[in-house]
Motif scaffolding. Sequence first.
Motif, PDB file in Angstrom:
ATOM      1  N   ALA A  26       0.779  -1.251  -0.113  1.00  0.00           N
ATOM      2  CA  ALA A  26      -0.079  -0.033   0.107  1.00  0.00           C
ATOM      3  C   ALA A  26       0.709   1.120  -0.025  1.00  0.00           C
ATOM      4  O   ALA A  26       2.163   1.279   0.481  1.00  0.00           O
ATOM      5  N   PRO A  27       0.373   2.312  -0.610  1.00  0.00           N
ATOM      6  CA  PRO A  27       1.181   3.694  -0.391  1.00  0.00           C
ATOM      7  C   PRO A  27       1.249   4.098   0.893  1.00  0.00           C
ATOM      8  O   PRO A  27       2.117   4.959   1.254  1.00  0.00           O
ATOM      9  N   LYS A  28       0.302   3.837   1.807  1.00  0.00           N
ATOM     10  CA  LYS A  28       0.359   4.388   3.176  1.00  0.00           C
ATOM     11  C   LYS A  28       0.090   3.202   4.323  1.00  0.00           C
ATOM     12  O   LYS A  28      -1.105   2.546   4.043  1.00  0.00           O
ATOM     13  N   VAL A  29       0.994   2.766   5.149  1.00  0.00           N
ATOM     14  CA  VAL A  29       0.670   1.907   6.054  1.00  0.00           C
ATOM     15  C   VAL A  29       1.035   2.311   7.696  1.00  0.00           C
ATOM     16  O   VAL A  29       2.082   3.057   7.812  1.00  0.00           O
ATOM     17  N   GLU A  30      -0.066   1.892   8.398  1.00  0.00           N
ATOM     18  CA  GLU A  30       0.091   2.390   9.909  1.00  0.00           C
ATOM     19  C   GLU A  30      -0.047   0.948  10.514  1.00  0.00           C
ATOM     20  O   GLU A  30      -1.112   0.183  10.607  1.00  0.00           O
ATOM     21  N   LEU A  31       0.909   0.607  11.376  1.00  0.00           N
ATOM     22  CA  LEU A  31       0.920  -0.521  12.117  1.00  0.00           C
ATOM     23  C   LEU A  31       1.107  -0.115  14.098  1.00  0.00           C
ATOM     24  O   LEU A  31       1.819   0.535  14.448  1.00  0.00           O
ATOM     25  N   ASP A  32       0.056  -0.740  14.634  1.00  0.00           N
ATOM     26  CA  ASP A  32      -0.250  -0.572  16.018  1.00  0.00           C
ATOM     27  C   ASP A  32       0.519  -1.658  16.739  1.00  0.00           C
ATOM     28  O   ASP A  32      -0.089  -2.634  16.515  1.00  0.00           O
ATOM     29  N   GLN A  33       1.587  -1.571  17.207  1.00  0.00           N
ATOM     30  CA  GLN A  33       2.382  -2.712  17.642  1.00  0.00           C
ATOM     31  C   GLN A  33       1.603  -3.203  19.043  1.00  0.00           C
ATOM     32  O   GLN A  33       1.904  -4.476  19.346  1.00  0.00           O
ATOM     33  N   ARG A  34       0.920  -2.339  19.818  1.00  0.00           N
ATOM     34  CA  ARG A  34       0.194  -2.965  20.932  1.00  0.00           C
ATOM     35  C   ARG A  34      -1.004  -4.025  20.541  1.00  0.00           C
ATOM     36  O   ARG A  34      -1.092  -4.988  21.156  1.00  0.00           O
ATOM     37  N   THR A  35      -1.772  -3.334  19.577  1.00  0.00           N
ATOM     38  CA  THR A  35      -2.889  -4.268  19.310  1.00  0.00           C
ATOM     39  C   THR A  35      -2.557  -5.225  17.894  1.00  0.00           C
ATOM     40  O   THR A  35      -3.449  -6.183  17.514  1.00  0.00           O
ATOM     41  N   GLN A  36      -1.628  -5.085  17.459  1.00  0.00           N
ATOM     42  CA  GLN A  36      -1.106  -5.746  16.216  1.00  0.00           C
ATOM     43  C   GLN A  36      -2.095  -5.685  14.981  1.00  0.00           C
ATOM     44  O   GLN A  36      -2.511  -6.513  14.178  1.00  0.00           O
ATOM     45  N   ILE A  37      -2.652  -4.347  15.085  1.00  0.00           N
ATOM     46  CA  ILE A  37      -3.527  -4.066  13.881  1.00  0.00           C
ATOM     47  C   ILE A  37      -2.906  -3.113  12.982  1.00  0.00           C
ATOM     48  O   ILE A  37      -2.291  -2.113  13.214  1.00  0.00           O
ATOM     49  N   VAL A  38      -3.066  -3.357  11.731  1.00  0.00           N
ATOM     50  CA  VAL A  38      -2.352  -2.612  10.816  1.00  0.00           C
ATOM     51  C   VAL A  38      -3.506  -1.923   9.837  1.00  0.00           C
ATOM     52  O   VAL A  38      -4.710  -2.547   9.592  1.00  0.00           O
ATOM     53  N   LEU A  39      -3.231  -0.679   9.331  1.00  0.00           N
ATOM     54  CA  LEU A  39      -4.348  -0.152   8.585  1.00  0.00           C
ATOM     55  C   LEU A  39      -3.417   0.423   7.401  1.00  0.00           C
ATOM     56  O   LEU A  39      -2.664   1.163   7.448  1.00  0.00           O
ATOM     57  N   ALA A  40      -4.095   0.038   6.283  1.00  0.00           N
ATOM     58  CA  ALA A  40      -3.489   0.239   4.958  1.00  0.00           C
ATOM     59  C   ALA A  40      -4.437   1.208   4.074  1.00  0.00           C
ATOM     60  O   ALA A  40      -5.704   0.547   3.983  1.00  0.00           O
ATOM     61  N   THR A  41      -4.158   2.379   3.338  1.00  0.00           N
ATOM     62  CA  THR A  41      -4.921   3.032   2.663  1.00  0.00           C
ATOM     63  C   THR A  41      -4.408   3.560   1.225  1.00  0.00           C
ATOM     64  O   THR A  41      -3.139   3.418   1.129  1.00  0.00           O
ATOM     65  N   ARG A  42      -5.379   3.659   0.388  1.00  0.00           N
ATOM     66  CA  ARG A  42      -4.979   4.136  -0.765  1.00  0.00           C
ATOM     67  C   ARG A  42      -4.345   5.532  -1.092  1.00  0.00           C
ATOM     68  O   ARG A  42      -4.481   6.361   0.012  1.00  0.00           O
ATOM     69  N   SER A  43      -3.706   6.055  -2.071  1.00  0.00           N
ATOM     70  CA  SER A  43      -3.416   7.221  -2.310  1.00  0.00           C
ATOM     71  C   SER A  43      -4.299   7.836  -3.515  1.00  0.00           C
ATOM     72  O   SER A  43      -4.650   7.240  -4.263  1.00  0.00           O
ATOM     73  N   VAL A  44      -4.851   9.002  -3.267  1.00  0.00           N
ATOM     74  CA  VAL A  44      -5.593   9.697  -4.445  1.00  0.00           C
ATOM     75  C   VAL A  44      -4.938  11.017  -4.834  1.00  0.00           C
ATOM     76  O   VAL A  44      -4.054  11.721  -4.151  1.00  0.00           O
ATOM     77  N   ASP A  45      -5.505  11.274  -6.073  1.00  0.00           N
ATOM     78  CA  ASP A  45      -5.061  12.753  -6.470  1.00  0.00           C
ATOM     79  C   ASP A  45      -6.051  13.814  -6.020  1.00  0.00           C
ATOM     80  O   ASP A  45      -6.804  13.669  -5.075  1.00  0.00           O
ATOM     81  N   SER A  46      -5.980  14.989  -6.685  1.00  0.00           N
ATOM     82  CA  SER A  46      -6.722  16.023  -6.053  1.00  0.00           C
ATOM     83  C   SER A  46      -8.247  16.088  -6.401  1.00  0.00           C
ATOM     84  O   SER A  46      -9.186  16.636  -5.684  1.00  0.00           O
TER      85      SER A  46
END
Length: 809
Positions: A26-46
């Motif tokens: 993914a272009p953007k990934v957020e990983l929470d090490q405490r909950t082991q939950i990962v959030l991945a999102t797309r990238s968009v234009d204007s």
Amino acid sequence: MVRVPTRKVLLYGKTKTVYADMILQAPKVELDQRTQIVLATRSVDSAGNTIDAASFKTGETEMTNDTIRYNFKTQVGLTTKTYTQQGEMLVIGEKAKKVNLNTTFISTARFTTCLLDDPHFSFVAGKMKVINQKLAVSGPAHPEFEGVPIPVYVPFGFYPLSQGRHSGLLRPNFITDERRGIGLQDIGYYKVINDHWDVKLGADLFSYGEWATSLGASYRTRYRFNGGLTFNFRSSKQNFKGDPDFTSSKVFNISWSHAVDSRARPGVSFSANVNAGSTKYNQSIPGNAILPFQNIMGSSINFSKTWKNRPYNFSLSATHSQNNNLGLINLSLPNGAFTVNTIFPFQRKEGAGTAKWYEKLGVGYNGNFFNNISFYDTLSYGKNGIKPFFQYLLDTAEWGANHSIPITLSLPPVLGGRLIISPGISYNQVWLQRLTNYQWNESRQKVDTLNRKGMFIDQRASFSLGFNTALYGMYSFKKSRVLAVRHVMRPQLALSYTPDLNRSRIRYTKIDTTGRGIYYNEMGGQVLFNTASRQSGAVQFGIDNNLEMKYRSKKDTGKAAIKKVMILEGFGFNASYDLLRDSMRLSRDIPLYVRTTLFDKINVNASATLNPYQLDAKGNEINKLAWQGGKFSLGRITAGSVSIGTNIQSKPKDPKKEELKRKQQEERMQDPVLAADQQRLLEYMQQNPNEFVDFNIDWQLNISYSLSFYSRLRPDFSGFDTEFTNGMNLNGSFNLTPKWKLSGSASVDVKKMDIQYLTVSVNRDLHCWQLSINVIPVGFTRSFNFTVSPKAGLLQDLRINRTRFFTGY
């Protein structure tokens, strides 16, 4: 980037996260090490359009999403705007929840086989459960085309996703026929028995009482054998009983193909290709323009055995042929053959030094036996003076055997290899179970044919000495693009002697009221033209030629510009002169031939048979050559044929796609395991050409023309009849637009100036759907067919079909 207080890891750009067998990109990934939950999102234009989407892959399942929220511990995830492909099916979900490795629940799901982000059509369901590579189950669903919902609902949906074969009902076609009424065609059920067998049961039903049933089975054991068997039966009733044009019949057809993988049992092979049935069967099939004109059918079953490091070969076979026009069926079974390849009895086991001439002396053996029966399936046996069927078979059955011992001697070439001398001796016997005699019937003024059963032996022997060489001639040009023309001649000369070992079997009979008669061999009934003996001392001669040209092309330079082209690939003749005959020594049939390919596109083949003798006032041959008597003539052409054919097409739009298609076809055709499947596919393509349209080729044209004639001796020996056949076949297509194609085929009887059949098809490529209109406007069976269907095999039962038949001229 790492946020220490919140224990979160942020990734930007083209990220890739791997955990066990799971891959997240993914272009953007957020990983929470405490909950082991990962959030991945797309990238968009204007404008809010997606630049890069988030993708998630686990095992064989891959998803593309706008957002992915996944718990690595529980393996539960939530996604939005999810795209996942299962075989031919694309599933699009507004929201999806993955509860374990194989199960996903989807809210507002779209099911389609159109592989676009915004598909042309889909089935929309509020809820759906997907089990990877197995099945999908939904609640109430309705179709949607180009975003427009269609108010036709089904209470639930069950969609198989597993690959391979599946048992189930087959969707019928609704058709109308003016002589058969309203009907359902191809009603059936397909059953997968196991990994090696499957069976298809089908039926046709018509409102006027006609019905048909079919049973087909295919089998395959990898690296051993494969094949298919089909049986068709049709009870035909056309129009109403009591009408003057009412007809009824019961016909059948059976086909069987079997092939053995050569790797299964080296040295042993078995194959079958059977196509047999009632001679009127082809005419009973509605909506097929070509099948009623296929008057010749044949079958063969073969078994052969070769011994490793031994010169022996053994084979058994059964053959069948039938002429649907005459209603004649010929069966030849069983037939057997045993062959001993040429052995060299005087050859040294250890070849040291120069071989002696007698070491090249070879001896072989060829033996075979045959059994033949013939009958007409249009006769009413046991009625109107016709014998009962089995008695008729016994009276017409014949058997026989042949034995041949060829002796050869391979002499070394002489004159520096320019001349090859080939001596040979052959002895053979023919065993027959009946004699054929001709007898003039004075009261009826005709020749009767009489048969006498028993066992009779015909012996033959021959001695020959052959000479072969090749001569080359070349003519070079100066100051011309044509550099040279080369002529290759391969003359052949042979001396042969054949004694008449069965002179007592030669008979004579009167054949007309003038007293004219013929000699014939009662062993088989062969007529001996203009002779009373089979003894022959002949000089056989002939020549084969080819003519080729070397020229300089304007398109290239240097050595690459030098091109070769074959002007005539072959032309020549063969003849013989019998020194022992008292008259008419030159052979009465001299074959001539020529073949070439023009412009690397047009194939031309021509042959003729020349008779060099003059005729008397009654049309009988006399002992006078055509060029004798003041007029120069080479003779009369008694038979001949000309065939011209070409297949031209445009260059493919996508050469890589065409090359891939060609390689795949070659691989399938060369695989012995798939041979039977390929044969059935070719037959299906011939019957359903609309389903195999190639828009990658802009235009294609196939033209073939054939002309043939021959003189046939009348059964009563009163003279010869000349029969002509003259026909042309056309097949072509071209793209009206990138998405519209017009195609057609036709067969023309040029002699009668009559169109035997004509088919015209219009096809429209609708991306994920296809539209075809097929019209047969000419012929005994005319039809109109309109079909709209998805391209994917998974949804073939959703096709919309309208077919109508018209019968009669």
